[in-house]
Design a protein around this motif. Structure first.
Motif, PDB file in Angstrom:
ATOM      1  N   LYS A 229      -4.740  12.596   8.241  1.00  0.00           N
ATOM      2  CA  LYS A 229      -3.787  13.425   8.969  1.00  0.00           C
ATOM      3  C   LYS A 229      -3.169  12.686  10.146  1.00  0.00           C
ATOM      4  O   LYS A 229      -2.173  13.120  10.707  1.00  0.00           O
ATOM      5  CB  LYS A 229      -4.470  14.701   9.459  1.00  0.00           C
ATOM      6  CG  LYS A 229      -4.921  15.630   8.333  1.00  0.00           C
ATOM      7  CD  LYS A 229      -5.541  16.906   8.883  1.00  0.00           C
ATOM      8  CE  LYS A 229      -5.970  17.834   7.757  1.00  0.00           C
ATOM      9  NZ  LYS A 229      -6.582  19.096   8.277  1.00  0.00           N
ATOM     10  N   GLY A 230      -3.771  11.569  10.530  1.00  0.00           N
ATOM     11  CA  GLY A 230      -3.268  10.796  11.654  1.00  0.00           C
ATOM     12  C   GLY A 230      -2.397   9.634  11.216  1.00  0.00           C
ATOM     13  O   GLY A 230      -1.925   9.565  10.081  1.00  0.00           O
ATOM     14  N   ALA A 231      -2.180   8.673  12.138  1.00  0.00           N
ATOM     15  CA  ALA A 231      -1.275   7.547  11.891  1.00  0.00           C
ATOM     16  C   ALA A 231      -1.908   6.437  11.044  1.00  0.00           C
ATOM     17  O   ALA A 231      -1.206   5.524  10.622  1.00  0.00           O
ATOM     18  CB  ALA A 231      -0.814   6.965  13.230  1.00  0.00           C
ATOM     19  N   GLU A 232      -3.213   6.528  10.784  1.00  0.00           N
ATOM     20  CA  GLU A 232      -3.863   5.480   9.991  1.00  0.00           C
ATOM     21  C   GLU A 232      -3.242   5.340   8.603  1.00  0.00           C
ATOM     22  O   GLU A 232      -3.163   4.241   8.050  1.00  0.00           O
ATOM     23  CB  GLU A 232      -5.366   5.752   9.863  1.00  0.00           C
ATOM     24  CG  GLU A 232      -6.154   5.448  11.124  1.00  0.00           C
ATOM     25  CD  GLU A 232      -7.660   5.507  10.878  1.00  0.00           C
ATOM     26  OE1 GLU A 232      -8.094   5.475   9.708  1.00  0.00           O
ATOM     27  OE2 GLU A 232      -8.411   5.586  11.870  1.00  0.00           O
ATOM     28  N   LYS A 233      -2.757   6.445   8.048  1.00  0.00           N
ATOM     29  CA  LYS A 233      -2.172   6.401   6.705  1.00  0.00           C
ATOM     30  C   LYS A 233      -0.918   5.532   6.664  1.00  0.00           C
ATOM     31  O   LYS A 233      -0.488   5.076   5.585  1.00  0.00           O
ATOM     32  CB  LYS A 233      -1.843   7.808   6.208  1.00  0.00           C
ATOM     33  CG  LYS A 233      -0.758   8.532   6.989  1.00  0.00           C
ATOM     34  CD  LYS A 233      -0.512   9.906   6.414  1.00  0.00           C
ATOM     35  CE  LYS A 233       0.585  10.651   7.176  1.00  0.00           C
ATOM     36  NZ  LYS A 233       0.160  10.966   8.566  1.00  0.00           N
ATOM     37  N   ASN A 234      -0.305   5.260   7.836  1.00  0.00           N
ATOM     38  CA  ASN A 234       0.902   4.434   7.876  1.00  0.00           C
ATOM     39  C   ASN A 234       0.618   2.962   7.590  1.00  0.00           C
ATOM     40  O   ASN A 234       1.544   2.159   7.514  1.00  0.00           O
ATOM     41  CB  ASN A 234       1.592   4.559   9.241  1.00  0.00           C
ATOM     42  CG  ASN A 234       2.215   5.921   9.434  1.00  0.00           C
ATOM     43  OD1 ASN A 234       2.596   6.585   8.458  1.00  0.00           O
ATOM     44  ND2 ASN A 234       2.332   6.356  10.680  1.00  0.00           N
ATOM     45  N   ILE A 235      -0.643   2.611   7.401  1.00  0.00           N
ATOM     46  CA  ILE A 235      -1.009   1.245   7.041  1.00  0.00           C
ATOM     47  C   ILE A 235      -0.357   0.856   5.709  1.00  0.00           C
ATOM     48  O   ILE A 235      -0.151  -0.330   5.424  1.00  0.00           O
ATOM     49  CB  ILE A 235      -2.549   1.092   6.964  1.00  0.00           C
ATOM     50  CG1 ILE A 235      -2.957  -0.387   6.986  1.00  0.00           C
ATOM     51  CG2 ILE A 235      -3.101   1.778   5.727  1.00  0.00           C
ATOM     52  CD1 ILE A 235      -2.909  -1.013   8.332  1.00  0.00           C
TER      53      ILE A 235
END
Length: 424
Positions: free
Chosen positions: A94-100
């Protein structure tokens, strides 16, 4: 690359239209969907030989357009989260980590140091101003893999490969199924078989329905095979040649990126179209008349979508840069100051250069005035190119194909008609 912090974008007229255009440019499927609707469906419906052909073309393009919206906005986010989660790279989806997932494939072509630098550069690019949520999120990932950077690289390669494969497979299957769906709808609605464009020109009385239905099943199986086998093989081979130490595609890695992690690049779509969509379209033709029409129409659409667009943008973009002082074409500044034979040589080298993406125009190393002007002219050029393509595909091409169809039917009717004995 220098990041220009000026707010030239805020001064661009029709800012909402500019942002919408940027989305269309980055979303190759949506771009194709617009060309299908405006360059194929609407004008080609007008140019159709009868109302049944017109309805069929509108239906087919409408389905293609729905696919172009469904794939990047619904399916790609699902695939990204699914494979990032199963890899264990991301702990908080749900956070910005998925933008990796937005880290370019070019950072997967070298060692772990290249990847770490690329992850941090991507985070800076994604963040704006004092906002640093991506930098914080990416640093958390790097801290979890401290001392295990090679493992992180291998996991990211696997994620990219799986996303590419899943997207390629589902999009190819939907695109290859579309012509069969529209054909079935036409047959149910009209109770006629064969190429809809020739309904008013060909006699249906001697139609062999059993032979037609048997052939249709074989064609559907062949199309399904094309739409399944190729997507399961091609992405894996491409990723192998991008990431292997001596991979043949290492320097072209960026051509296989998903913009913003969800928009298929033109290179990827061209590959899918050439290896899946086009062969399946030919296979699924209802008769030799439609096979000829689809072969020419599809080849012309491919050439105009990928070649014509490039030719118009490149040629016109360079002229605008020269006379308006813009920087639409992404090329080295030194190439503009050469003379004589060197300038002629550079002319052909520059012909390979592409117009800048709208998302990169704020990164131009120039004054806010030049950036603003480049955006405005670039916006006009983009839609001029798109509309020119639509005009050629939508009106000029059908006019030629309709004439060819009538000639083919006339020729066949003459060959099938009984000869007349003039001695009687």
């Amino acid at each position: 690359m220098k990041i220009n912090t000026n707010t030239a974008a805020d001064k661009v007229p029709f800012k909402g239209f500019y942002e919408a255009t940027r989305t269309v440019q980055e979303n190759t499927l949506l771009n194709r969907g617009i060309i299908d609707m405006c360059g194929c469906a609407l004008p080609q419906a007008v140019m159709s030989n009868n109302k049944d052909e017109a309805i069929e073309r509108l239906t087919m393009s409408g389905i293609y357009f729905c696919i172009s919206a469904l794939t990047p906005f619904i399916m790609l986010p699902f695939f990204n989260k699914r494979f990032l989660s199963s890899s264990g790279i991301v702990k908080d989806l749900k956070g910005a980590e998925k933008n990796i997932i937005k880290v370019s494939k070019k950072y997967l072509t070298g060692d772990s140091k290249l990847l770490i630098d690329g992850i941090r550069e991507t985070a800076v690019k994604l963040d704006s101003g004092a906002h640093n949520k991506n930098r914080q999120a990416f640093e958390k990932i790097l801290s979890r893999y401290k001392g295990k950077e090679d493992e992180l690289r291998e996991k990211l390669i696997k994620v990219h490969k799986n996303v590419f494969t899943a997207d390629f497979l589902t999009t190819a299957l939907m695109n290859c199924a579309t012509p069969y769906i529209t054909t079935e709808l036409t047959e149910k609605r009209t109770h006629k078989k064969g190429f809809s464009a020739a309904f008013d020109m060909v006699d249906q009385q001697n139609f062999d329905e059993k032979k037609y239905e048997a052939a249709k099943k074989k064609k559907m199986f062949a199309s399904a095979l094309v739409a399944t086998a190729t997507p399961l093989i091609a992405p894996r081979l491409i990723m192998k040649h991008i990431t292997a130490p001596k991979g043949a595609l290492k320097k072209y890695a960026e051509n296989f990126n998903y913009y913003q992690g969800m928009f298929m690049s033109k290179t990827m779509y061209a590959l899918m179209w050439a290896l899946c969509d086009y062969p399946s379209l030919i296979i699924g033709s209802r008769d030799k008349l439609e096979r000829k029409d689809r072969a020419i129409r599809g080849a012309a659409l491919f050439a105009m979508f990928f070649g014509g667009d490039f030719l118009i943008n490149n040629t016109t973009g360079r002229l605008i840069d020269k006379f308006a002082g813009t920087k639409i074409i992404d090329r080295k500044p030194s190439s503009q100051n050469l003379k004589g034979k060197e300038r002629l040589k550079q002319f052909f080298k520059d012909f390979k250069c592409l117009p800048r993406n709208f998302s990169d125009m704020d990164l131009i190393d120039a004054s806010p005035k030049v950036i603003n002007k480049t955006k405005k002219y670039g916006l006009g050029l983009y839609w001029f190119s798109l509309l020119a393509n639509c005009g050629l595909i939508g009106f000029a091409l059908p006019a030629v194909l309709n004439r060819m169809l009538r000639k083919s039917i006339k020729k066949d009717s003459i060959q099938k008609s009984p000869s007349i004995d003039t001695n009687q």
